[in-house]
Design a protein around this motif. Structure first.
Motif, short mmCIF file in Angstrom:
data_model
loop_
_atom_site.label_atom_id
_atom_site.label_comp_id
_atom_site.label_asym_id
_atom_site.label_seq_id
_atom_site.Cartn_x
_atom_site.Cartn_y
_atom_site.Cartn_z
N TRP A 35 -21.64 -15.09 -25.64
CA TRP A 35 -21.11 -16.39 -26.03
C TRP A 35 -20.50 -17.16 -24.85
O TRP A 35 -20.81 -18.33 -24.63
CB TRP A 35 -20.07 -16.20 -27.13
N VAL A 36 -19.64 -16.46 -24.05
CA VAL A 36 -18.90 -17.17 -22.99
C VAL A 36 -19.23 -16.68 -21.59
O VAL A 36 -18.74 -17.25 -20.61
CB VAL A 36 -17.37 -17.04 -23.23
N GLY A 37 -20.04 -15.62 -21.46
CA GLY A 37 -20.37 -15.11 -20.14
C GLY A 37 -19.41 -14.01 -19.68
O GLY A 37 -18.33 -13.82 -20.26
N TYR A 38 -19.82 -13.31 -18.62
CA TYR A 38 -19.04 -12.17 -18.13
C TYR A 38 -17.64 -12.55 -17.64
O TYR A 38 -16.65 -11.88 -18.01
CB TYR A 38 -19.79 -11.46 -17.00
N ALA A 43 -18.52 -6.06 -30.14
CA ALA A 43 -17.58 -7.18 -30.00
C ALA A 43 -17.63 -7.78 -28.59
O ALA A 43 -17.77 -9.00 -28.43
CB ALA A 43 -16.16 -6.72 -30.33
N VAL A 44 -17.52 -6.93 -27.57
CA VAL A 44 -17.54 -7.45 -26.20
C VAL A 44 -18.94 -7.93 -25.83
O VAL A 44 -19.09 -8.92 -25.11
CB VAL A 44 -17.04 -6.37 -25.20
N GLY A 45 -19.96 -7.25 -26.34
CA GLY A 45 -21.32 -7.72 -26.10
C GLY A 45 -21.53 -9.12 -26.65
O GLY A 45 -22.12 -9.99 -25.98
#
Length: 410
Positions: free
Chosen positions: A378-381, A371-373
């Protein structure tokens, strides 16, 4: 004269030594963690030299964790019924047998099956050893004791990380599995000899006596306290595993930090996090509450994840410092929540409640990677870290207040 209970009989013939039992419990759970962690460190061998795809090697590596999740509550229920000593010792013994058996199989299907069985058995110290701490340490020292106990996981992972890759490269799978096999076998013997079941009130009252209030306590039906703490812990696992899973790649790819330096930063952060668990346990003993520091940690997790979000603009050195702080903060809740769950559940429910606590955390942790990956892709760190900060923000108001513990029978 009433007949003494099993717990009373046990403690009358054996002198309990809480710190020694804590040491055995730490060794036992660290040993089981070494077993669960070992397959992950075999992936390079399985992929590069044995020809397995990363997906196949990863499936083998996930087998012990799957077994762990499947049996945590069952082991907890068994410890509630028969006591912690033999649950811990038997689980470690079966884990050792599974590890020894896996040394001699040639089929990857059989290897995966033994990893699964070993993981199912390795859940026993997770579910039962917390009750040993709660039962033998007075309330004013439980925070420290549980903080030490919570070092089991990083200690076990560290042992596996140091030993397994080297042994696998030089001696293959069998040589690598010798480490968890021996550790679990030795731990099983020591726990069987050294652990004494904590005393429990009798389930049935003596003739003419009143039943103990704990015998009628149904913590999941009579209050929302445990449900809320489970939910809080699941939410707080998300920033914890975000930092541990993506911290290294963030430093290397986003901040252009050399891999060696980034690895050192991650190593320091893991060590600092282990020490931090003890520190926050001592703090909870000093303030006389586990729930207030849990709320403080939750608020601090919001702050550190937001700092992680802006750290990319600050440069690699400030970012590394922030990462170390985040690693300390995001693991600090584990011992506080674990102790609170055991105290609220009471002597007849603590095993099942602690099993449920661990199960929820493992399930939440399993979602973080994909999920976080995907969110980072998608939106960057920076935005992904800011979104993750919402999890501890939601968790903070869910943390029970100390005054709500008045419903828990003594």
């Amino acid at each position: 004269m009433s007949t003494p209970t099993v717990a009373q009989q046990t403690t009358s013939t054996r002198t309990p030594r809480p710190w020694l039992m804590l040491a055995f419990g730490v060794l036992g759970q660290a040993s089981s963690t070494v077993f669960v962690s070992t397959p992950a460190f075999l992936i390079p061998l399985l992929h590069s030299e044995r020809g397995l795809s990363l997906a196949q090697a990863g499936l083998l590596a996930s087998a012990p964790t799957l077994g762990l999740v499947l049996t945590l509550i069952a082991w907890g229920a068994l410890s509630d019924r028969i006591g912690e000593r033999w649950v811990i010792a038997a689980g470690l013994a079966v884990t050792a047998i599974a590890a020894f058996g896996a040394m001699f199989v040639s089929s990857y299907l059989a290897l995966g099956a033994l990893f699964l069985v070993g993981g199912m058995a390795a859940a026993s110290p997770n579910a039962a050893s917390g009750r040993v701490v709660i039962g033998w340490f007075p309330k004013e020292r439980r925070g420290l004791a549980m903080g030490i106990r919570q070092m089991c996981q990083p200690l076990g992972v560290a042992i596996a990380a140091i030993s397994i890759p080297v042994l696998a490269a030089n001696g293959g799978i069998a040589a690598a599995l010798l480490v968890p096999a021996v550790l679990c076998a030795v731990s099983a013997v020591l726990c069987a000899i050294g652990i004494v079941n904590p005393p429990r009130p009798p389930r049935t009252p003596a003739a003419g006596g009143a039943a103990h209030p704990q015998t009628a306590w149904r913590p999941y039906r009579q209050t929302s306290l445990l449900w809320r703490i489970h939910g809080v812990s699941m939410l707080l696992v998300i920033p914890q595993f975000t930092v541990s899973t993506f911290g290294l790649v963030w430093l290397v790819t986003e901040l252009r930090m050399p891999s060696l330096v980034a690895g050192i930063v991650i190593g320091v952060s893991q060590f600092a996090g282990a020490i931090g668990r003890i520190g926050v346990g001592i703090l909870s003993d000093r303030v006389g509450s586990h729930l207030r520091p849990l709320r403080w940690v939750s608020l601090a997790a919001v702050a550190v994840m937001l700092l992680m979000a802006v750290a990319s603009a600050l440069g690699s050195v400030p970012a590394a410092i922030i990462l170390v702080v985040a690693a300390v903060v995001t693991v600090a809740d584990n011992g506080l929540a674990y102790t609170s769950v055991a105290e609220i559940a009471g002597p007849f429910w603590s095993g099942r409640a602690l099993g449920a606590q661990n199960t929820g955390q493992f399930l939440a942790a399993s979602v973080v990677g994909p999920a976080v990956g995907a969110l980072i892709g998608w939106v960057g760190y920076p935005i992904a870290f800011a979104v993750v900060a919402l999890c501890p923000a939601i968790a903070t108001p869910l943390v029970p207040r100390d005054r709500e513990l008045a419903v828990v029978p003594e």
